[in-house]
Design a protein around this motif. Structure first.
Motif, mmCIF file in Angstrom:
data_model
loop_
_atom_site.group_PDB
_atom_site.id
_atom_site.type_symbol
_atom_site.label_atom_id
_atom_site.label_comp_id
_atom_site.label_asym_id
_atom_site.label_seq_id
_atom_site.Cartn_x
_atom_site.Cartn_y
_atom_site.Cartn_z
ATOM 1 N N GLN A 1 -1.175 -8.361 9.124
ATOM 2 C CA GLN A 1 -1.944 -7.591 10.864
ATOM 3 C C GLN A 1 -2.983 -9.522 11.067
ATOM 4 O OE1 GLN A 1 -2.413 -7.171 7.591
ATOM 5 N NE2 GLN A 1 -3.249 -5.135 7.375
ATOM 6 N N SER B 1 -0.114 2.146 3.055
ATOM 7 C CA SER B 1 -0.494 1.571 1.480
ATOM 8 C C SER B 1 -1.691 0.748 1.333
ATOM 9 C CB SER B 1 0.684 0.747 1.398
ATOM 10 O OG SER B 1 1.697 1.152 2.241
ATOM 11 N N LYS B 2 -2.237 -0.229 2.019
ATOM 12 C CA LYS B 2 -3.410 -0.946 1.511
ATOM 13 C C LYS B 2 -4.689 -0.373 1.252
ATOM 14 C CE LYS B 2 -2.163 -4.914 2.701
ATOM 15 N NZ LYS B 2 -1.662 -6.916 2.796
ATOM 16 N N ARG C 1 2.680 2.108 7.790
ATOM 17 C CA ARG C 1 2.758 2.167 6.587
ATOM 18 C C ARG C 1 2.239 1.117 5.725
ATOM 19 N NH1 ARG C 1 7.778 4.405 5.383
ATOM 20 N NH2 ARG C 1 8.404 2.729 3.576
ATOM 21 N N LYS C 2 2.294 0.385 6.294
ATOM 22 C CA LYS C 2 1.898 -1.186 5.251
ATOM 23 C C LYS C 2 -0.019 -0.861 5.313
ATOM 24 C CE LYS C 2 1.532 -6.366 5.017
ATOM 25 N NZ LYS C 2 2.025 -6.603 3.775
ATOM 26 N N ALA C 3 -0.716 -0.337 6.372
ATOM 27 C CA ALA C 3 -1.828 -0.316 6.900
ATOM 28 C C ALA C 3 -2.906 0.824 5.745
ATOM 29 C CB ALA C 3 -2.483 -0.228 7.894
ATOM 30 N N LEU D 1 4.571 8.064 3.337
ATOM 31 C CA LEU D 1 4.757 7.761 3.651
ATOM 32 C C LEU D 1 5.904 7.020 5.259
ATOM 33 C CD1 LEU D 1 4.630 4.180 0.769
ATOM 34 C CD2 LEU D 1 3.397 4.972 2.958
ATOM 35 N N ALA E 1 -8.425 -5.231 1.455
ATOM 36 C CA ALA E 1 -7.530 -4.514 0.854
ATOM 37 C C ALA E 1 -6.494 -5.736 -0.185
ATOM 38 C CB ALA E 1 -6.309 -3.706 1.875
ATOM 39 N N PRO E 2 -6.571 -5.226 -1.278
ATOM 40 C CA PRO E 2 -5.721 -6.031 -2.287
ATOM 41 C C PRO E 2 -4.706 -6.262 -1.848
ATOM 42 C CG PRO E 2 -6.492 -4.285 -2.844
ATOM 43 C CD PRO E 2 -6.458 -4.049 -1.511
ATOM 44 N N VAL F 1 4.719 9.469 -3.159
ATOM 45 C CA VAL F 1 4.177 7.825 -2.378
ATOM 46 C C VAL F 1 5.347 7.805 -0.758
ATOM 47 C CG1 VAL F 1 4.870 5.631 -1.785
ATOM 48 C CG2 VAL F 1 2.520 6.768 -4.309
ATOM 49 N N ALA G 1 6.609 -1.246 -0.925
ATOM 50 C CA ALA G 1 6.492 -1.325 0.396
ATOM 51 C C ALA G 1 5.903 -2.103 0.682
ATOM 52 C CB ALA G 1 5.644 -0.236 0.748
ATOM 53 N N ASP G 2 4.608 -2.973 0.720
ATOM 54 C CA ASP G 2 3.870 -3.910 1.039
ATOM 55 C C ASP G 2 4.956 -5.908 1.187
ATOM 56 O OD1 ASP G 2 1.355 -5.391 1.783
ATOM 57 O OD2 ASP G 2 1.353 -6.660 -0.206
ATOM 58 N N LEU H 1 -1.911 8.962 0.258
ATOM 59 C CA LEU H 1 -1.859 8.628 -1.139
ATOM 60 C C LEU H 1 -2.556 8.039 -2.483
ATOM 61 C CD1 LEU H 1 -0.203 4.960 0.622
ATOM 62 C CD2 LEU H 1 1.387 6.912 -0.218
ATOM 63 N N LEU I 1 4.858 1.386 -4.204
ATOM 64 C CA LEU I 1 4.520 0.703 -2.919
ATOM 65 C C LEU I 1 3.942 -0.925 -3.105
ATOM 66 C CD1 LEU I 1 0.490 2.912 -3.968
ATOM 67 C CD2 LEU I 1 2.063 2.713 -1.852
ATOM 68 N N LEU J 1 -0.806 -6.771 -2.526
ATOM 69 C CA LEU J 1 0.110 -5.767 -3.414
ATOM 70 C C LEU J 1 1.175 -6.963 -3.630
ATOM 71 C CD1 LEU J 1 -0.153 -2.057 -1.802
ATOM 72 C CD2 LEU J 1 -1.247 -3.556 -3.848
ATOM 73 N N ARG K 1 6.137 5.538 -8.580
ATOM 74 C CA ARG K 1 5.109 5.427 -7.597
ATOM 75 C C ARG K 1 4.880 4.270 -6.905
ATOM 76 N NH1 ARG K 1 0.999 8.905 -8.678
ATOM 77 N NH2 ARG K 1 2.600 11.205 -9.025
ATOM 78 N N THR L 1 4.767 -8.415 6.887
ATOM 79 C CA THR L 1 4.054 -7.547 8.253
ATOM 80 C C THR L 1 2.663 -7.156 8.673
ATOM 81 O OG1 THR L 1 4.298 -5.989 6.715
ATOM 82 C CG2 THR L 1 6.416 -5.458 8.065
#
Lengths: 544, 453
Positions: A97, B27-28, B23-25, B14, A104-105, B10, A90-91, B94, A87, A107, A83, A95
């Protein structure tokens, strides 16, 4: 499913298509009278034919099947770790912001150490995660070795089907084909004789890491027939597992036709303190440096060589200095660099390395001499000399006497045991702060030892109280997120709150610092969780 | 059923995200850092406080089970985001998916309980009064008149469309290439005015055919002919058998409501994917009834920029009632009451061969000639490269189905290939005249469903 229909299109359908393309004003299909109702009749017929064609679709012949991917014998990843991998993957960058990092870490920055941890434990990657993993490794070359190791034998198999992932084939020799083991002498022999250059280099490296003598013998067998640039690469791979038994071969290479091969052979020999070349260099270098007892304080006298003779050139000394350097100091540097450090004590009145480094040097030769000793200590991985040349961590930085640059210090640190290295850097940070510490931190073992971690956190705290912005320290902050021991997270708790702003501070800095420390703290917690997940034993299939 | 067993994966969480930024926000935020006071209840509620940029933390509650009628999770968050679900709800889920340590079982705090209680009240009201507002208009006579007026409009639209198709065929399809997109856009707008959205969508697709590469005249004739067939079906719907007439009404775009008895079963979620156009996101969810053996399709819509509300994570099984809609082979259904939260399962749908898959599509065309594809599970197929394209080949035989061109560009293709590793896998997807579109796959050995869409 056009390829699926076993019959060629019926004539009726082709007639319909032709008539439709040209228009019923010009052409009508057979059986349909021209006129006002011709379009409607054509569409009726076409509708029936379309449904008939679709209903009649059948599977087509199968193309040749790909050879199945080799089995991956490793145990599957624990559920929670699978899992986590989803994650982390996915980071993806791009993308984000906006520019600010928030609390936030990061990833994707944790992926390298996650991969190291998972490879240490020898888990197999879930197959469905391979495309995302390969895409991540494609974007970041530094990830590739660990990612490909984790991906296992299915990665090169996939890479043969998708050109985006070609790098996976380059990285694994023979396109994923396993290298022959040491016992398969026939296969080794054949690959060495007939393989491509890259295959031969990896073969030599693989054998060298298992059996240094066998690798050297393999190379000796074909040495005289290799091209000069290949000889250089092959010779370079002897660096691994270099030992006294390589000396005869390297001595012979000193007479090579290619100057680069000669220089490399000399460099390798000088890293063997017992070698004949090292002894020759010791004599030459020793003749240039002596202690002058005629003055009140003993002082080192340096008499640089007056010529570079043929024997020196044969031993790898380059006669022509780069522009802007005097040739005598250039020769001196090379002699001292290649001479075994252990010999200096006997030559200079039984002094220890510390005492030798502390001696004053006459006539401005200090910089030249110490720099050469630094290179020698790094090349010979000599801890005593490295320690002496580094000096105490609190000593003034570049600019002081015996100036050793940060880059040289980082290299010298590499020769020290990791605990001592961490302690030295901790002392350096305590004395000089963080602004020059980045390069030195980079050579410390991960996770950082406790004294080093504490010293970094303290220094960050001091930097915050000094009122600067955290992004002046973003390099160290990023390193800390990745390298600080997760057990240090508790010590950060006091730093998470937004402090009252002192008058002379940069506006808003307190908030940004709190944010940076929160991110640091969260990243540490996340890393602790990541490691814990890998040590869980579960019987279930991965990805649940 | 343990509490642990209900937690989602997960991927499943997602999949709820309305877009990739969320999704990204999300995940964080899926790490313990910003969260406090988290907990979850046996009834399927999850709550927590998330530290944001402000001084007060955001209060986030998710009802994972949803209620009858409103399937899938419901969210409530005190943040100002207009994304739905917001990143806090995603992060919380999550975290919850991570297990007991991160989100322990417990009692909901007051602020969460208030919202949950109000949801329960609404739900009870709905159950107590099933005939409520949705069951039918208060004025059946007026409804009949409105339906008649709409039918007249559709008839006018269909007649108009027939004229245009006849004009096109008279002057030849070759002219369609020059006419370009504008002509079709205008016709499609007229079909929207005629309240026939099904016809409008087909007309819009016609406009794209001339630019779709070699072989377009064949495809254009096929689509024109099927549109003509639909118009004719509508104009003569009184003379059609009931089922076919219902299919025609659905295809034209008239709303349908579920009829017939609800079927209670353990429904395995086979696939969920979205089709997005600028105005509307359509979510399609395929379910497989473990006891009944039926495959059913749920549709859910979201206006521009919002994710459709209904979400069912792939690979979970749901004890619920489904009611079928009339027409189109009876595949479309609406979700009725849910009796328990969705739970993970080892059940896989039974599969078949490539030959049987095409035969099923052929048979389904009897009930609905406008059908593009049917849901099929293929057993023991191997993804095989075939030039620029890919196929799914039977392990036992020497036949194969080509993948639909649209499926070749999706990342799911490579997940399928990686999962297979050259060996047989079980694949669920849609099989039709364009080829096979893989949606979900299962490895040959033990392992969970892998989403491909």
């Amino acid at each position: 499913m056009n390829t699926g229909s076993p019959h060629p299109p019926s004539p009726a359908w082709e007639d319909l298509v032709t008539a439709a393309l040209l228009g019923t004003d010009r052409r009508t299909p057979p059986g349909t009278p021209p006129g006002r109702n011709a379009p409607s009749a054509l569409l009726d017929a076409a509708a029936a034919e379309t449904v008939r064609r679709r209903a009649g679709l059948r599977p087509g012949p199968a193309a040749p099947r790909p050879r199945p991917a080799p089995e991956d014998p490793r145990p599957p990843l624990p559920t929670a770790a699978a899992r986590r991998l989803a994650l982390l993957l996915a980071d993806r960058p791009g993308t984000a912001q906006g520019g600010r990092r928030g609390t936030a870490p990061d990833l994707i920055e944790l992926l390298p150490q996650w991969l190291t941890a998972v490879n240490d434990r020898g888990f197999a990657a879930p197959p469905e995660s391979l495309p995302a993993l390969l895409d991540a490794a494609r974007a970041r070359t530094d990830l590739r070795p660990a990612a490909l190791r984790f991906a296992g034998p299915r990665a090169p198999w996939l890479a043969r089907l998708n050109p985006d992932w070609r790098f996976a084939l380059r990285a694994s020799p023979g396109g994923g084909m396993a290298l022959p083991g040491p016992e398969e002498t026939r296969r080794v022999e054949r690959l060495w004789q007939e393989g491509l250059f890259a295959e031969r280099v990896s073969l030599l490296a693989a054998i060298r890491s298992r059996d240094p003598d066998a690798a050297r013998e393999l190379l000796e067998a074909t040495w005289s027939t290799e091209r000069a640039e290949d000889r250089l690469m092959f010779l370079d791979s002897l660096r691994t597992g270099l030992g006294p038994r390589d000396e005869p071969f390297l001595e012979q290479a000193l007479a090579d036709r290619s100057r680069n091969v000669r220089a490399t052979a000399a460099e390798l020999l000088s890293a063997l303190p017992q070698s004949a070349l090292a002894a020759r260099m010791a004599v030459r270098a020793g003749a240039c440096v002596a202690v002058d007892h005629t003055v009140d304080t003993p002082t080192l006298l340096v008499e640089a060589p007056h010529e570079c003779d043929a024997a020196m050139e044969r031993d790898g000394v380059s006669a022509k200095p780069p522009s802007g350097r005097g040739e005598r100091s250039w020769w001196l540097g090379q002699l001292v660099e290649a001479a075994p450090l252990a010999g200096w004590s006997a030559r200079l009145g039984r002094r220890t390395p510390e005492q030798i480094v502390a001696l004053p040097v006459a006539d401005d030769w200090l910089g030249e001499l110490h720099a050469a000793w630094c290179r020698a200590a790094v090349r010979q991985r000599d801890a005593d000399w490295s320690r002496a040349l580094l000096g105490p961590p609190s000593a003034p930085g570049a600019g002081g006497p015996g100036a050793v640059s940060l880059a040289e210090r980082a290299k010298l640190l590499g020769a020290l045991p990791s605990a001592e290295r961490a302690e030295w850097v901790a002392g350096f940070i305590a004395a000089h702060g963080l602004s020059e510490a980045f390069q030195l931190l980079g050579v410390c073992a991960v996770p950082w030892a406790a004294p080093l971690g504490r010293s970094v956190v303290d220094a960050l705290n001091i930097a915050r109280d000094a009122g600067s912005y955290p992004w002046s320290f973003s390099g160290v902050m990023g390193l800390a997120e990745r390298c600080l021991d997760p057990s240090e997270a508790a010590r950060l708790d006091a730093l998470l709150a937004v402090p009252d702003e002192p008058e002379d501070a940069s506006p808003g800095a307190g908030g940004y610092w709190a944010e940076a420390f929160q991110r640091l703290c969260r990243t540490l917690r996340l890393r602790a969780a990541m490691t814990a997940e890998l040590d869980v034993r579960d019987a279930g299939p991965c990805g649940a | 059923m343990t509490q642990q067993g209900v937690r989602w994966s997960v991927d499943q969480v997602l999949a709820l995200a309305p877009d990739s930024a969320s999704r990204k926000a999300g995940s964080k935020l899926g790490a313990a850092g910003p969260w406090s006071g988290t907990g979850s209840s046996r009834e399927g509620a999850v709550w927590g406080l998330c530290k944001g940029s402000g001084s007060t933390p955001y209060r986030t509650v998710v009802d994972v089970v949803g209620g009858s009628g409103a399937a899938g999770p419901a969210y409530k968050c005190s943040c100002p985001s207009r994304k739905f679900p917001c990143k806090h709800a995603l992060g919380l889920l999550l975290l919850w998916s991570g297990g007991e340590e991160s989100v322990p079982a417990g009692q909901a705090p007051d602020w969460a309980e208030q919202w949950l209680a109000s949801r329960r009240r609404t739900q009870e009201k709905r159950e107590a009064d099933p005939a409520g507002s949705a069951s039918g208009p208060a004025d059946p006579e007026g409804a009949r008149r409105r339906a008649e007026r709409r039918a007249e409009r559709v008839t006018a639209g269909a007649t108009d469309l027939e004229e245009r198709l006849a004009d096109l065929l008279r002057s030849g399809l070759a002219t369609a290439e020059q006419a370009g997109y504008g002509l079709w856009e205008e016709t499609a707008a007229r079909m929207v005015d005629a309240q026939a959205p099904g016809l409008a969508a087909r007309v819009r697709e016609l406009g794209a055919v001339p630019a779709s590469g070699p072989g377009w005249p064949v495809r254009l004739l096929e689509e024109c002919a099927l549109l003509h067939l639909l118009n004719q079906g509508w104009l003569r719907r009184e003379r059609l058998p009931d089922a076919l007439a219902a299919t025609v009404r659905t295809r034209v775009g008239l709303p349908s409501s579920p009829q017939g008895r609800p079927v209670r079963d353990d429904w395995l979620v086979l696939a969920e994917y979205d089709r997005t156009d600028p105005k509307l996101t359509t979510r399609r969810i395929w379910l497989y009834g473990v006891s009944s053996g039926r495959t059913a399709l749920l549709l859910s819509y979201g206006a521009a920029g919002r994710a459709p509300e209904l979400t069912l994570p792939v690979g979970l099984v749901l004890d619920a009632e489904l009611s079928a809609h009339p027409g189109t082979g009876g595949r479309r259904a609406s979700l009725g009451e849910q009796f328990a939260p969705p739970v993970p399962t080892g059940v896989r749908p039974p599969g078949t061969t490539t030959a049987e898959a095409t035969a099923r599509y052929g048979e389904a065309l009897r009930d609905d000639p406008w059908l593009d594809s049917v849901p099929v599970t293929l057993d023991d197929v191997i993804p095989v490269p075939d030039g620029e394209s890919w196929q799914l080949a039977d392990t036992a035989g020497d036949t194969a189905l080509p993948l639909a061109p649209a499926a070749l560009a999706r990342p799911g293709l490579w997940r399928l290939v990686a999962l297979s590793g050259g060996g047989p896998v079980k694949v669920f997807g849609e099989c039709g005249h364009r080829g096979f579109t893989p949606l979900t796959a299962w490895p040959a050995g033990p392992g969970n469903a892998v989403r491909l869409c």
